[in-house]
Design a protein around this motif. Sequence first.
Motif, mmCIF file in Angstrom:
data_model
loop_
_atom_site.group_PDB
_atom_site.id
_atom_site.type_symbol
_atom_site.label_atom_id
_atom_site.label_comp_id
_atom_site.label_asym_id
_atom_site.label_seq_id
_atom_site.Cartn_x
_atom_site.Cartn_y
_atom_site.Cartn_z
ATOM 1 N N GLU A 86 -6.296 6.248 1.862
ATOM 2 C CA GLU A 86 -5.834 4.938 2.355
ATOM 3 C C GLU A 86 -6.892 3.909 2.047
ATOM 4 N N MET A 87 -6.487 2.645 2.033
ATOM 5 C CA MET A 87 -7.457 1.588 1.747
ATOM 6 C C MET A 87 -8.580 1.572 2.789
ATOM 7 N N MET B 281 -6.520 -2.371 -4.971
ATOM 8 C CA MET B 281 -5.774 -1.346 -4.238
ATOM 9 C C MET B 281 -5.317 -0.238 -5.189
ATOM 10 N N THR C 221 0.871 4.189 -2.748
ATOM 11 C CA THR C 221 0.595 5.578 -2.371
ATOM 12 C C THR C 221 1.738 6.485 -2.849
ATOM 13 N N GLU D 162 0.841 -1.214 0.000
ATOM 14 C CA GLU D 162 0.000 0.000 0.000
ATOM 15 C C GLU D 162 0.873 1.261 0.000
#
Length: 499
Positions: free
Chosen positions: A348-349, A453, A157, A153
């Motif tokens: 964010e997820m 994602m 990002t 992640e």
Amino acid sequence: MGLLPGEALWTLAVAVAIFLLLVDLMHRRVRWAARYPPGPMPLPGVGNMLQLDLQDMLLSINQLRRRFGDVFSLQLAWKPVVVVNGLEAVREALVGRGEDTSDRPPTPIYEHLGFGPLSEGVILARYGHAWREQRRFSVSTLRNFGLGKKSLEQWVTEEATCLCAAFADQDGRPFSPRDLLNKAVSNVITSLVFGRRFEYTDPLFLKLLAILEEGLKEESATLRQVVDAFPVLLRIPGLPGKLFAGQKAFMDIVDELITEHRMTRDPTQPPRDLTDTFLDKVKANENTKSSFSDENLRIVVADLFIAGMVTTSTTLTWALLLMILYPEVQCRVQEEINAVIGQVRPPEMGDQARMPFTMAVVHEVQRFGDIIPLGLPHMTSRDTEVQGFLIPKGTTIITNLSSVLKDETVWKEPLRFRPEHFLDAQGGFVKPEAFMPFSAGRRSCLGEPLARMELFLFFTCLLQRFSFSVPAGQPRPSSHGAYSFLVTPAPYELCAVPH
Ligand code: HEM
């Protein structure tokens, strides 16, 4: 008295014709079995090849479905094929009968790239031990990637920040977002596989992307389909090299990157990425019969690149196109971003749960874009039955995923872009079972969590920073896709204005 040369030639021609007809009869014998799915009558030797538009198989298949129903048969040269359409039949074939339909047809055309019984990768691996081992390895590496280090992640990002910077560099002028999206998504795969990202101007990176594109074009060439149906043509000297020059060059770069990686590996340190983890397993399995071999590593790496790059970046290209075509949807997404995330921190997820409209938009982009309309071919590993039709062992199965994503019995307006398809009456996010862009069952996309994602984080990061619009004076781009290997939007430009 001996035969005249002319007569000898005739006799030989007749004998060859009779032989071919007999072989042909042998191959079409299967059609006469009780409960074999109906289909157009094949011609000797070529089967139904001449009755299909090889450049637009989806169109041909949708026309045949109207004539023959949800489960119908085709013969491609001598290859028996069954096409499965609509939610009910596709679910039964892939999930209910998953144990029988999870094999892949043999692919002799890739042998010249290093594909073989001990190096099958994942995507095209036959249904068996090696596939299971490699699928499990890819899934668990994707899941555990970055334990104690940078998480996947975080990689995504940070890449989204670089992507936004590259969009900002366009200074609001019209540009095509495709190349930049390709670069960002490729960098996520290189982070996973090689633990590194490339600058968007790095010459090796640019070469890799150009070659990958060339290789994908080769996949959709008509001659490629013909060779697939008549693999004997591969024996023509020089033909494979000519037909697959791009794919060969791509494998050369993969080899180069793996070699470089091997040289920088410090065995006292934990594995940096998927390649290191794989190499450790090669060492650990040196004396066993395992699919962890140097030959297989290059195929697994190439698989992840090919499967993970164009799919995700094409979906993002659709997403931005649909945002400039439906500005009111774009505004609603931006309002939700403002309310839930704000302008200061990156998405964010964990935000997904509080962003039902954005979730609905991302899912509707995938449903509407319908980028892999015919899925990947499966093959039956034993006799089976779908919707009451008998499908013998060794039959190629084509799953018409498009017919599920556009199934009129499930979606209110299947041919329109309408995020409400994924919202309930209270505005909550819902995902109907017919949302199947990643296919279903044992062979379904193993990269789905990563793709989810990337789609969410790249999309929300971009919409958090920019407003997108059709450039002034340019006509409204079309929302019709062009089908080759994938369904991609026709080239378009947009303006990205920071807000
Ligand atoms: C929006 C993005 C994506 C879409 C729509 C997509 C869709 C699909 C589909 C339709 C299949 C064929 C399933 C079948 O045979 O029934 C597939 C297989 C596969 N995908 Fe994806 N995919 C995406 C992204 C990714 C990513 C990011 C990765 C990995 C990094 C990946 C890796 C794979 C692999 C390895 C397979 C073969 C699985 C097997 O044969 O067991 N995909 N994908």
